[in-house]
Scaffold this active site. Structure first.
Site, short mmCIF file in Angstrom:
data_model
loop_
_atom_site.label_atom_id
_atom_site.label_comp_id
_atom_site.label_asym_id
_atom_site.label_seq_id
_atom_site.Cartn_x
_atom_site.Cartn_y
_atom_site.Cartn_z
N ASP A 43 3.63 -9.38 -2.45
CA ASP A 43 2.96 -8.21 -3.01
C ASP A 43 3.75 -7.72 -4.24
OD1 ASP A 43 0.84 -5.96 -1.65
OD2 ASP A 43 2.11 -5.29 -3.30
N ILE A 44 3.02 -7.33 -5.27
CA ILE A 44 3.63 -6.89 -6.52
C ILE A 44 4.35 -5.55 -6.35
CG2 ILE A 44 1.71 -5.56 -7.50
CD1 ILE A 44 2.19 -7.18 -10.12
N ASN A 100 -6.90 -3.71 5.48
CA ASN A 100 -7.53 -2.45 5.09
C ASN A 100 -8.99 -2.72 4.70
OD1 ASN A 100 -5.14 -0.94 5.38
ND2 ASN A 100 -4.47 -1.52 3.32
N HIS A 113 -7.54 -9.49 2.23
CA HIS A 113 -6.16 -9.96 2.28
C HIS A 113 -5.50 -9.34 3.50
CE1 HIS A 113 -6.65 -6.40 -0.24
NE2 HIS A 113 -5.50 -5.96 0.29
N HIS A 115 -2.07 -8.19 5.05
CA HIS A 115 -0.70 -7.81 4.71
C HIS A 115 0.24 -8.24 5.84
CE1 HIS A 115 -1.60 -4.68 1.51
NE2 HIS A 115 -2.77 -4.71 2.12
P1 5GP Z 1 -4.94 -2.96 -0.30
O1 5GP Z 1 -4.55 -1.56 -0.65
O2 5GP Z 1 -6.22 -3.37 -1.00
O3 5GP Z 1 -4.98 -3.25 1.17
O4 5GP Z 1 -3.78 -3.88 -0.84
C1 5GP Z 1 -3.74 -4.40 -2.14
C2 5GP Z 1 -2.35 -4.88 -2.38
O5 5GP Z 1 -2.37 -5.76 -3.47
C3 5GP Z 1 -1.37 -3.75 -2.72
O6 5GP Z 1 -0.30 -3.76 -1.78
C4 5GP Z 1 -0.93 -4.07 -4.14
O7 5GP Z 1 0.43 -3.77 -4.38
C5 5GP Z 1 -1.23 -5.55 -4.24
N1 5GP Z 1 -1.56 -6.01 -5.58
C6 5GP Z 1 -2.45 -5.43 -6.44
N2 5GP Z 1 -2.52 -6.14 -7.57
C7 5GP Z 1 -1.65 -7.18 -7.44
C8 5GP Z 1 -1.28 -8.25 -8.30
O8 5GP Z 1 -1.76 -8.40 -9.42
N3 5GP Z 1 -0.36 -9.13 -7.82
C9 5GP Z 1 0.19 -9.00 -6.58
N4 5GP Z 1 1.10 -9.93 -6.23
N5 5GP Z 1 -0.14 -8.01 -5.74
C10 5GP Z 1 -1.05 -7.09 -6.17
#
Ligand code: 5GP
Ligand code: ZN
Length: 126
Positions: A43-44, A100, A113, A115
């Site tokens: 995760d970024i 989520n 995705h 986590h």
């Molecule tokens: P969500 O909130 O949709 O469950 O999780 C999305 C996740 O994707 C977040 O934890 C966010 O930090 C990660 N994320 C968003 N954009 C990028 C990206 O461009 N690269 C990576 N490696 N992670 C990302």
């Protein structure tokens, strides 16, 4: 509070999907696993010392778009997270898996995705 709908459903705006771009190597990511079906990358913005996202290569917008045909895929996402946790040596101390769904569930990237979070003590939900 009014919950917002997902900005797009399956197959819409796929070309704008950041995770599709990572799958297609159009955007770089720190990839830790890849096969024909899945990719996993760090995760970024990690929320724990270990924070990996397990992502199907096929664009599926939300958990609401899953059906019986995806049961194997979702199972393999969980098993991949299990294997990654074991590879990182956190299987015994424990870890957290999160999916989520939609804005109210905290989803910000509309390509499903899983986590994998670990390396610190998890507490409650927030
Ligand atoms: P969500 O909130 O949709 O469950 O999780 C999305 C996740 O994707 C977040 O934890 C966010 O930090 C990660 N994320 C968003 N954009 C990028 C990206 O461009 N690269 C990576 N490696 N992670 C990302
Ligand atoms: Zn996508």
């Amino acid at each position: 509070m009014t919950l917002q709908r997902a900005p797009h459903r399956n197959d819409e705006l796929v070309e704008d999907c950041i995770f599709c771009k990572i799958v297609n190597k159009e955007v770089p990511a720190d990839i830790v696993f890849e096969d024909d079906e899945l990719v996993a990358f760090n995760d970024i913005s990690p929320q724990a010392p270990i924070h990996v996202l397990v992502v199907p290569k096929a664009h599926i917008s939300t958990v609401n778009d899953l059906d019986e045909d995806h049961a194997g895929l979702v199972g393999r996402m969980v098993l991949r997270a299990q294997a990654l946790a074991e590879a990182r040596g956190i299987e015994e101390e424990g870890y957290r898996l999160i999916l989520n769904c939609n804005a109210g569930g905290g989803q910000t990237v509309f390509h499903i995705h899983l986590h994998l979070l670990g390396g610190r003590q998890m507490r409650g939900f927030g």
